[in-house]
Design an enzyme around this catalytic site. Sequence first.
Site, PDB file in Angstrom:
ATOM      1  N   ARG A  20     -66.995   0.917  95.753  1.00  0.00           N
ATOM      2  CA  ARG A  20     -66.214   2.169  95.614  1.00  0.00           C
ATOM      3  C   ARG A  20     -64.802   1.991  96.175  1.00  0.00           C
ATOM      4  O   ARG A  20     -63.854   2.631  95.732  1.00  0.00           O
ATOM      5  CB  ARG A  20     -66.933   3.347  96.301  1.00  0.00           C
ATOM      6  N   TYR A  56     -54.244  17.685  77.036  1.00  0.00           N
ATOM      7  CA  TYR A  56     -55.667  17.502  76.727  1.00  0.00           C
ATOM      8  C   TYR A  56     -56.480  18.650  77.349  1.00  0.00           C
ATOM      9  O   TYR A  56     -56.185  19.088  78.470  1.00  0.00           O
ATOM     10  CB  TYR A  56     -56.118  16.131  77.261  1.00  0.00           C
ATOM     11  N   ASP A  64     -48.840  11.247  81.358  1.00  0.00           N
ATOM     12  CA  ASP A  64     -50.046  10.700  80.736  1.00  0.00           C
ATOM     13  C   ASP A  64     -49.597   9.902  79.512  1.00  0.00           C
ATOM     14  O   ASP A  64     -49.100  10.473  78.537  1.00  0.00           O
ATOM     15  CB  ASP A  64     -50.975  11.862  80.352  1.00  0.00           C
ATOM     16  N   LYS A  79     -59.526   4.959  75.720  1.00  0.00           N
ATOM     17  CA  LYS A  79     -58.928   5.018  74.387  1.00  0.00           C
ATOM     18  C   LYS A  79     -58.419   3.631  73.974  1.00  0.00           C
ATOM     19  O   LYS A  79     -59.180   2.694  73.953  1.00  0.00           O
ATOM     20  CB  LYS A  79     -57.846   6.084  74.397  1.00  0.00           C
TER      21      LYS A  79
HETATM   22  C1  LIG Z   1     -54.316  12.397  76.685  1.00  0.00           C
HETATM   23  C2  LIG Z   1     -55.618  12.330  77.435  1.00  0.00           C
HETATM   24  N1  LIG Z   1     -55.607  12.246  78.766  1.00  0.00           N
HETATM   25  C3  LIG Z   1     -56.745  12.196  79.488  1.00  0.00           C
HETATM   26  C4  LIG Z   1     -57.978  12.250  78.871  1.00  0.00           C
HETATM   27  C5  LIG Z   1     -59.228  12.196  79.686  1.00  0.00           C
HETATM   28  O1  LIG Z   1     -59.807  10.938  79.564  1.00  0.00           O
HETATM   29  P1  LIG Z   1     -61.372  10.638  79.753  1.00  0.00           P
HETATM   30  O2  LIG Z   1     -62.079  11.293  78.615  1.00  0.00           O
HETATM   31  O3  LIG Z   1     -61.427   9.160  79.756  1.00  0.00           O
HETATM   32  O4  LIG Z   1     -61.766  11.243  81.058  1.00  0.00           O
HETATM   33  C6  LIG Z   1     -58.043  12.341  77.472  1.00  0.00           C
HETATM   34  C7  LIG Z   1     -59.335  12.391  76.794  1.00  0.00           C
HETATM   35  O5  LIG Z   1     -59.413  12.591  75.610  1.00  0.00           O
HETATM   36  C8  LIG Z   1     -56.824  12.381  76.739  1.00  0.00           C
HETATM   37  O6  LIG Z   1     -56.827  12.465  75.399  1.00  0.00           O
END
Ligand SMILES: Cc1ncc(COP(=O)(O)O)c(C=O)c1O
Length: 407
Positions: free
Chosen positions: A58, A111, A183, A208
């Site tokens: 961890r 998101y 992000d 992704k």
């Molecule tokens: C732009 C974006 N940021 C963060 C996330 C969150 O990622 P995770 O699903 O890996 O927790 C997503 C998920 O679709 C996303 O599209």
Amino acid sequence: MKPLYQRDTALIHYQGKQGNEHGALVAPIYQTSTFTFENLEQGSKRFAGEDEGYIYTRLGNPTVRELERQMASLEGSEDAAATATGMGAVSASLLANLKAGEHVIASSAVYGCTFSLLNEQLPRYGIDVTFVDMSDFKEIKQAVKANTKVIFLESPVNPHLQVFDLEKIINIAREHHIISIVDNTFLTPLLQRPLELGADIVIHSATKYLNGHGDVVAGIVCASQEQIDNIKGTIIKDFGASMAPFDAWLISRGLKTLSVRMERHCQSALTIAQWLSEHPAIAKVYYPGLNEECGKALLGNQMSAGGGLVAIELHADFEQTQAFVNKLKLFTIAVSLGDAESLIQHPASMTHATYSLEARHKAGIADNLIRLSIGLEAAQDLINDLDHGLNGLNNQSVAGLDLYQQA
Ligand SMILES: Cc1ncc(COP(=O)(O)O)c(C=O)c1O
């Protein structure tokens, strides 16, 4: 950190890459929860930070550390922190920089779970959030308060791929000594590097494109050494959203092919976006850089290409939109993105169902909006599939329809 190699090379030969004792081409997975100490003295010193080495997965693990080095090298950050999910990266970067009584300015379109974290969870801990249209610099400046600590945004935005002028927004943050968090999931460090534009922190859902094969959920934060030490030493250590070694190993493997995958994703997505723009059943196409409205002015400087996602608004109500999606054969109905398989989803009822109708309206996420993640299949096969799906629609104008009904 100044990159040593071009980024395509750095995907494979990144700065700080470690060898291993048997000279294996591919690094082994340290699939262990804990690490042994030679004696009690060494263990105690390690806990006190006086002896280099691992303690417990961890808190750190060699396989995870390898991915962190790889990502820091790609984003051009001093260091990186791997997290269990993308939301783990979003929450760790926010929580490590905020406390009760402080304020965040966030983009109104993000998101869905990032939205609920900002809109529902942070206020429970006494953190106030103002959602703004990040294309309106006046609105951003007006939202700044004496206690504003963080500006958070995505560009391109999930789900409708709106592109913001990152440099201008980051400069507003800097003028007011506010930490900017971007992000960068949708473009990856190959196509956009917000840290070079002055951002303080970049986060990714590594689920992704970075991994790219749809078999991991993971996240990563890239930032200064001070930020990363703080994020790891507080939020990741105590809240516990650290990455598993096997997941890190899979993402490191995925990263090696990121550049060839992104090239194909981008080429096919642009071809499909252009084709959709000519189709009578489509009311609007969103693809970063496609036209002025889609941030063409930022193509070539802020971002080198538009990425692998396309969003469309159909000349259709919710029921007709459903019929179109259900007819497709090559586009699989699923959330997530950046995989070999092309995926399709309906943000209003899926990824952004966390939004109230009012918030969805403000963010411009209508009932007839569809998000396509263009995979690695042949673009012409994907176009044929979309053509087949769109043929059944009667292409009536959506003018006058209420497109914010679907909860
Ligand atoms: C732009 C974006 N940021 C963060 C996330 C969150 O990622 P995770 O699903 O890996 O927790 C997503 C998920 O679709 C996303 O599209």
